[in-house]
Design a protein around this motif. Structure first.
Motif, PDB file in Angstrom:
ATOM      1  N   ALA A  78     -60.359 -35.753  -5.981  1.00  0.00           N
ATOM      2  CA  ALA A  78     -59.272 -34.902  -5.477  1.00  0.00           C
ATOM      3  C   ALA A  78     -59.153 -33.606  -6.272  1.00  0.00           C
ATOM      4  CB  ALA A  78     -57.944 -35.678  -5.514  1.00  0.00           C
ATOM      5  N   ASP A  79     -59.347 -33.665  -7.610  1.00  0.00           N
ATOM      6  CA  ASP A  79     -59.202 -32.452  -8.411  1.00  0.00           C
ATOM      7  C   ASP A  79     -60.301 -31.448  -8.096  1.00  0.00           C
ATOM      8  OD1 ASP A  79     -61.087 -34.187  -9.475  1.00  0.00           O
ATOM      9  OD2 ASP A  79     -60.842 -33.418 -11.511  1.00  0.00           O
ATOM     10  N   ARG A 137     -61.896 -31.203  -5.132  1.00  0.00           N
ATOM     11  CA  ARG A 137     -61.586 -30.644  -3.813  1.00  0.00           C
ATOM     12  C   ARG A 137     -60.498 -29.582  -3.917  1.00  0.00           C
ATOM     13  NH1 ARG A 137     -61.395 -36.101  -2.196  1.00  0.00           N
ATOM     14  NH2 ARG A 137     -59.159 -35.878  -1.773  1.00  0.00           N
ATOM     15  N   HIS A 138     -59.512 -29.843  -4.760  1.00  0.00           N
ATOM     16  CA  HIS A 138     -58.431 -28.864  -4.932  1.00  0.00           C
ATOM     17  C   HIS A 138     -58.959 -27.568  -5.543  1.00  0.00           C
ATOM     18  CE1 HIS A 138     -54.459 -27.244  -5.699  1.00  0.00           C
ATOM     19  NE2 HIS A 138     -54.784 -27.083  -6.977  1.00  0.00           N
ATOM     20  N   GLU A 139     -59.871 -27.665  -6.498  1.00  0.00           N
ATOM     21  CA  GLU A 139     -60.444 -26.469  -7.125  1.00  0.00           C
ATOM     22  C   GLU A 139     -61.217 -25.637  -6.106  1.00  0.00           C
ATOM     23  OE1 GLU A 139     -62.802 -27.759 -10.380  1.00  0.00           O
ATOM     24  OE2 GLU A 139     -61.096 -28.317 -11.650  1.00  0.00           O
ATOM     25  N   ASP A 191     -60.922 -25.743  -2.852  1.00  0.00           N
ATOM     26  CA  ASP A 191     -59.978 -25.255  -1.846  1.00  0.00           C
ATOM     27  C   ASP A 191     -59.273 -23.996  -2.340  1.00  0.00           C
ATOM     28  OD1 ASP A 191     -58.629 -25.890   0.793  1.00  0.00           O
ATOM     29  OD2 ASP A 191     -56.867 -25.804  -0.531  1.00  0.00           O
ATOM     30  N   SER A 192     -58.849 -23.990  -3.599  1.00  0.00           N
ATOM     31  CA  SER A 192     -58.198 -22.805  -4.178  1.00  0.00           C
ATOM     32  C   SER A 192     -59.181 -21.647  -4.268  1.00  0.00           C
ATOM     33  CB  SER A 192     -57.652 -23.135  -5.572  1.00  0.00           C
ATOM     34  OG  SER A 192     -56.693 -24.164  -5.517  1.00  0.00           O
ATOM     35  N   SER A 228     -58.369 -23.691   4.336  1.00  0.00           N
ATOM     36  CA  SER A 228     -58.699 -22.540   3.490  1.00  0.00           C
ATOM     37  C   SER A 228     -59.995 -21.865   3.925  1.00  0.00           C
ATOM     38  CB  SER A 228     -58.823 -22.982   2.029  1.00  0.00           C
ATOM     39  OG  SER A 228     -59.814 -23.992   1.883  1.00  0.00           O
TER      40      SER A 228
END
Length: 270
Positions: free
Chosen positions: A127-128, A130-132, A134-135, A158
């Motif tokens: 998850a971390d 994917r979040h990176e 995505d940002s 995004s």
């Protein structure tokens, strides 16, 4: 006050003013710079160049520059010796990391790519991660690390373009047929540009800027060593000329020959 060559004194003072400006620039750039994209998603963590460290470097440069300027203006031997020691140590300290960065720079892109390949497929990454990514996509207007296919059909919002970006030619229409076990998905407009080339270029640019800064400071340190050494020599030997650049040749100081001497030199025509 000991007599010191006026040109040398002003040259060393101007040098220290420039040196102080370099320190101010480092502090100002540090205040306004962002060293990472996507909340630290760079494979080589550029937080190695942490802002507090750059503040310290800029402050030390300003203190040394003030010391050199005061020593040159007041013709203080103690200040100039301390300034010379700082220049020697500073040049060594700047050359070491600059050389290290120059050595590892050719491997930076391959190291980043290897790290990012480990994220694939993105829809199954932690998850971390994917979040990176995505940002990163929101900030840099890109989709996927190497292609939109990195998401295997589960493309996040995004990656999607708006109408203006479509008109600017930044997007491509993607058909998701067959990407999710043959399930037909609707067509979406996503960014053409992948994220990894942008991140790789930014990282290499950062390396070049930091390397250039280190080597520039090292060169300034060497120049400061030369100027301060000459001034210390003059402070210790005020009546002794120092080199060709800081003294006038003796024949320029001799008075012109008298008319009688010239007349005796010219041969007679009789």
């Amino acid at each position: 006050m000991t007599q010191v060559n006026c040109c040398l004194k002003w040259l060393l003072t101007i040098f220290n003013i420039i040196f102080a400006i370099v320190g101010i620039i480092i502090i100002v750039v540090t205040l306004n710079s962002q060293f990472t994209y996507a909340n630290g998603a760079l494979a080589l963590d550029v937080h190695t160049f942490r802002k507090p460290e750059l503040y310290i470097v800029g402050s030390i440069i300003m203190v040394i520059a003030i010391l050199g300027a005061v020593g040159a203006y007041r013709e203080s031997k103690a200040c100039m010796i301390l300034f010379l020691v700082c220049m020697i140590l500073g040049s060594i300290v700047m050359l070491l990391p600059g050389t290290l960065l120059a050595v590892i720079r050719p491997q930076v892109a391959s190291m980043q790519e290897e790290t990012y390949r480990g994220y694939l497929p993105l829809d199954k990454a932690p998850a971390d991660k994917r979040h990176e990514v995505d940002s990163m996509q929101r900030e840099m207007q890109c989709c996927g690390l190497f292609s939109y296919k990195d998401w295997e059909g589960n493309i996040p919002d995004s990656c999607l373009c708006n109408k203006l970006e479509e008109m600017e030619g930044k997007c491509q229409t993607v058909d998701y047929r067959g990407l999710l076990q043959g399930v037909v998905q609707q067509k979406k407009s996503v960014y053409i540009q992948a994220c990894f080339p942008i991140v790789s270029f930014s990282t290499l640019l950062l390396f070049d800027v930091v390397m250039g800064t280190f080597f520039t400071l090292a060169v300034l340190g060497l120049l400061g060593m030369v100027l301060s050494s000459i001034m210390i020599h003059q402070l210790r030997n005020p009546n002794r000329p120092v080199g060709v650049l800081m003294s006038v040749p003796a024949y320029f100081n001799q008075p012109p020959p008298k008319y009688e001497e010239l007349q005796n030199i010219v041969p007679s025509t009789n």
